[in-house]
Design a protein around this motif. Sequence first.
Motif, PDB file in Angstrom:
ATOM      1  N   PHE A   4      25.016  47.932  45.099  1.00 34.46           N
ATOM      2  CA  PHE A   4      24.965  49.176  44.345  1.00 34.46           C
ATOM      3  C   PHE A   4      24.978  50.347  45.318  1.00 34.46           C
ATOM      4  N   TYR A   5      25.565  51.475  44.863  1.00 39.47           N
ATOM      5  CA  TYR A   5      25.793  52.620  45.740  1.00 39.47           C
ATOM      6  C   TYR A   5      25.090  53.847  45.172  1.00 39.47           C
ATOM      7  N   LEU A   6      24.075  54.289  45.882  1.00 42.40           N
ATOM      8  CA  LEU A   6      23.205  55.374  45.420  1.00 42.40           C
ATOM      9  C   LEU A   6      23.569  56.682  46.120  1.00 42.40           C
ATOM     10  N   GLY A   7      24.022  57.652  45.335  1.00 41.68           N
ATOM     11  CA  GLY A   7      24.288  58.991  45.855  1.00 41.68           C
ATOM     12  C   GLY A   7      23.154  59.913  45.455  1.00 41.68           C
ATOM     13  N   ILE A   8      22.694  60.729  46.394  1.00 37.42           N
ATOM     14  CA  ILE A   8      21.537  61.600  46.155  1.00 37.42           C
ATOM     15  C   ILE A   8      21.890  63.033  46.522  1.00 37.42           C
ATOM     16  N   ASP A   9      21.647  63.944  45.593  1.00 34.57           N
ATOM     17  CA  ASP A   9      21.729  65.370  45.897  1.00 34.57           C
ATOM     18  C   ASP A   9      20.292  65.882  45.981  1.00 34.57           C
ATOM     19  N   VAL A  10      19.852  66.200  47.183  1.00 36.33           N
ATOM     20  CA  VAL A  10      18.458  66.564  47.420  1.00 36.33           C
ATOM     21  C   VAL A  10      18.265  68.061  47.224  1.00 36.33           C
ATOM     22  N   GLY A  11      17.337  68.430  46.351  1.00 38.04           N
ATOM     23  CA  GLY A  11      16.991  69.829  46.137  1.00 38.04           C
ATOM     24  C   GLY A  11      15.566  70.097  46.560  1.00 38.04           C
ATOM     25  N   ASN A  12      15.201  71.348  46.647  1.00 38.04           N
ATOM     26  CA  ASN A  12      13.843  71.683  47.062  1.00 38.04           C
ATOM     27  C   ASN A  12      12.805  71.232  46.041  1.00 38.04           C
ATOM     28  N   SER A  13      13.146  71.315  44.765  1.00 37.01           N
ATOM     29  CA  SER A  13      12.200  70.924  43.709  1.00 37.01           C
ATOM     30  C   SER A  13      12.522  69.550  43.144  1.00 37.01           C
ATOM     31  N   ASN A  14      13.785  69.349  42.755  1.00 36.24           N
ATOM     32  CA  ASN A  14      14.203  68.081  42.160  1.00 36.24           C
ATOM     33  C   ASN A  14      15.450  67.555  42.857  1.00 36.24           C
ATOM     34  N   SER A  15      15.632  66.251  42.771  1.00 35.16           N
ATOM     35  CA  SER A  15      16.798  65.596  43.350  1.00 35.16           C
ATOM     36  C   SER A  15      17.500  64.774  42.285  1.00 35.16           C
ATOM     37  N   GLU A  16      18.821  64.773  42.334  1.00 36.79           N
ATOM     38  CA  GLU A  16      19.625  64.016  41.379  1.00 36.79           C
ATOM     39  C   GLU A  16      20.065  62.699  42.009  1.00 36.79           C
ATOM     40  N   LEU A  17      19.933  61.604  41.241  1.00 40.65           N
ATOM     41  CA  LEU A  17      20.337  60.281  41.699  1.00 40.65           C
ATOM     42  C   LEU A  17      21.487  59.781  40.836  1.00 40.65           C
ATOM     43  N   SER A  18      22.451  59.143  41.466  1.00 44.67           N
ATOM     44  CA  SER A  18      23.559  58.537  40.748  1.00 44.67           C
ATOM     45  C   SER A  18      23.889  57.206  41.423  1.00 44.67           C
ATOM     46  N   VAL A  19      23.935  56.126  40.631  1.00 38.33           N
ATOM     47  CA  VAL A  19      24.158  54.792  41.186  1.00 38.33           C
ATOM     48  C   VAL A  19      25.413  54.183  40.574  1.00 38.33           C
ATOM     49  N   LEU A  20      26.310  53.712  41.448  1.00 39.61           N
ATOM     50  CA  LEU A  20      27.532  53.038  41.017  1.00 39.61           C
ATOM     51  C   LEU A  20      27.438  51.552  41.323  1.00 39.61           C
ATOM     52  N   ASP A  21      28.084  50.741  40.484  1.00 37.03           N
ATOM     53  CA  ASP A  21      28.167  49.321  40.789  1.00 37.03           C
ATOM     54  C   ASP A  21      29.431  49.045  41.599  1.00 37.03           C
ATOM     55  N   GLU A  22      29.742  47.798  41.827  1.00 38.36           N
ATOM     56  CA  GLU A  22      30.892  47.445  42.663  1.00 38.36           C
ATOM     57  C   GLU A  22      32.220  47.827  42.032  1.00 38.36           C
ATOM     58  N   ASP A  23      32.212  48.090  40.715  1.00 36.85           N
ATOM     59  CA  ASP A  23      33.437  48.497  40.010  1.00 36.85           C
ATOM     60  C   ASP A  23      33.487  50.001  39.772  1.00 36.85           C
ATOM     61  N   ARG A  24      32.636  50.739  40.457  1.00 39.26           N
ATOM     62  CA  ARG A  24      32.557  52.201  40.387  1.00 39.26           C
ATOM     63  C   ARG A  24      32.014  52.710  39.061  1.00 39.26           C
ATOM     64  N   ASN A  25      31.373  51.863  38.296  1.00 40.09           N
ATOM     65  CA  ASN A  25      30.763  52.296  37.041  1.00 40.09           C
ATOM     66  C   ASN A  25      29.384  52.877  37.332  1.00 40.09           C
ATOM     67  N   CYS A  26      29.077  53.999  36.722  1.00 37.84           N
ATOM     68  CA  CYS A  26      27.746  54.595  36.887  1.00 37.84           C
ATOM     69  C   CYS A  26      26.759  53.809  36.026  1.00 37.84           C
ATOM     70  N   ILE A  27      25.830  53.150  36.670  1.00 34.74           N
ATOM     71  CA  ILE A  27      24.879  52.317  35.938  1.00 34.74           C
ATOM     72  C   ILE A  27      23.489  52.948  35.871  1.00 34.74           C
ATOM     73  N   TYR A  28      23.309  54.035  36.609  1.00 40.33           N
ATOM     74  CA  TYR A  28      21.981  54.654  36.608  1.00 40.33           C
ATOM     75  C   TYR A  28      22.118  56.097  37.082  1.00 40.33           C
ATOM     76  N   ALA A  29      21.388  57.000  36.416  1.00 40.98           N
ATOM     77  CA  ALA A  29      21.316  58.401  36.825  1.00 40.98           C
ATOM     78  C   ALA A  29      19.943  58.914  36.443  1.00 40.98           C
ATOM     79  N   ASP A  30      19.376  59.712  37.325  1.00 40.94           N
ATOM     80  CA  ASP A  30      18.020  60.188  37.051  1.00 40.94           C
ATOM     81  C   ASP A  30      17.747  61.438  37.885  1.00 40.94           C
ATOM     82  N   THR A  31      16.710  62.158  37.504  1.00 44.03           N
ATOM     83  CA  THR A  31      16.214  63.307  38.255  1.00 44.03           C
ATOM     84  C   THR A  31      14.787  63.009  38.683  1.00 44.03           C
ATOM     85  N   VAL A  32      14.500  63.147  39.958  1.00 42.67           N
ATOM     86  CA  VAL A  32      13.144  62.870  40.448  1.00 42.67           C
ATOM     87  C   VAL A  32      12.619  64.092  41.196  1.00 42.67           C
ATOM     88  N   PRO A  33      11.311  64.340  41.122  1.00 41.98           N
ATOM     89  CA  PRO A  33      10.722  65.423  41.919  1.00 41.98           C
ATOM     90  C   PRO A  33      10.886  65.095  43.408  1.00 41.98           C
TER      91      PRO A  33
END
Length: 266
Positions: A4-33
């Motif tokens: 699985f491939y996790l891309g992270i956009d890091v912000g000062n307050s919150n960060s965005e997560l996006s996870v792709l599987d081996e077929d490039r399908n987004c299987i998970y997305a979330d916002t974390v402090p």
Amino acid sequence: MNHFYLGIDVGNSNSELSVLDEDRNCIYADTVPTLAEPFWREALELFAGHQLHAAFEIGTHYPWLCSLLEEYCCEVVVVNAQEFEVISKAQYKTDKIDASKIALGLWRGDLPEVIVPETRVQQDRRLVTHLHELSRQASRLKTRLRDILYAARLRCPYTDLWGTAGQTWLSEALPKLDPIEMKMAVQIVEQLKLLETQRAQMDKLVLERVQGYTEAALAHSVPGFGPLVILGVLSSIAGIGRFADGDHLASYFGLCGRIQIGRAHV
């Protein structure tokens, strides 16, 4: 075992997560402090038992985030944001889009990676930056002090206002200022003295840190290289072994520019 491939956009307050599987399908997305470690661990543990690859852009948070991700991921890539053209040229740009594009670049394997040195080297780089900032602060304060003196038609006859002769002249010049300007000038002098003390403390630390590099003796042989310059150069190199040869090292420091003249290269 899935990758699985996790891309992270890091912000000062919150960060965005996006996870792709081996077929490039987004299987998970979330916002974390961003600074809440338990939330990061909760998200990362969702992929326990799988091969997790992660990537995020370099920034203030990169040292601790990189260490955290390495506990869960088989690969951690720190991205050079300026060279990441997929993001910089995007027509629409949001944190979520950036996270998904980083994940996609990680899946393709074409992210412009930044070499992450060991913790000791990271600390030395921050130490060098801190000392340069102390010098910049001192320069700005000296300029302000000279401006106050010039406005009162007082000009130091000595090149170094902070030298022994300059200090003697300054002690005689300050009482000639009007009360408000004298107060400002005195405060600037006090700040300069504090910076001088702090700089002396950090210079001692630089001498200690330089000894941790096996190349320190060689660097000392270079004319004009003092302890701070040596620490800055060696911490920037972060291990000569990562360069193929001397030309690559020179290129890293921008010292081997090539000028094309007709058909000839210099």
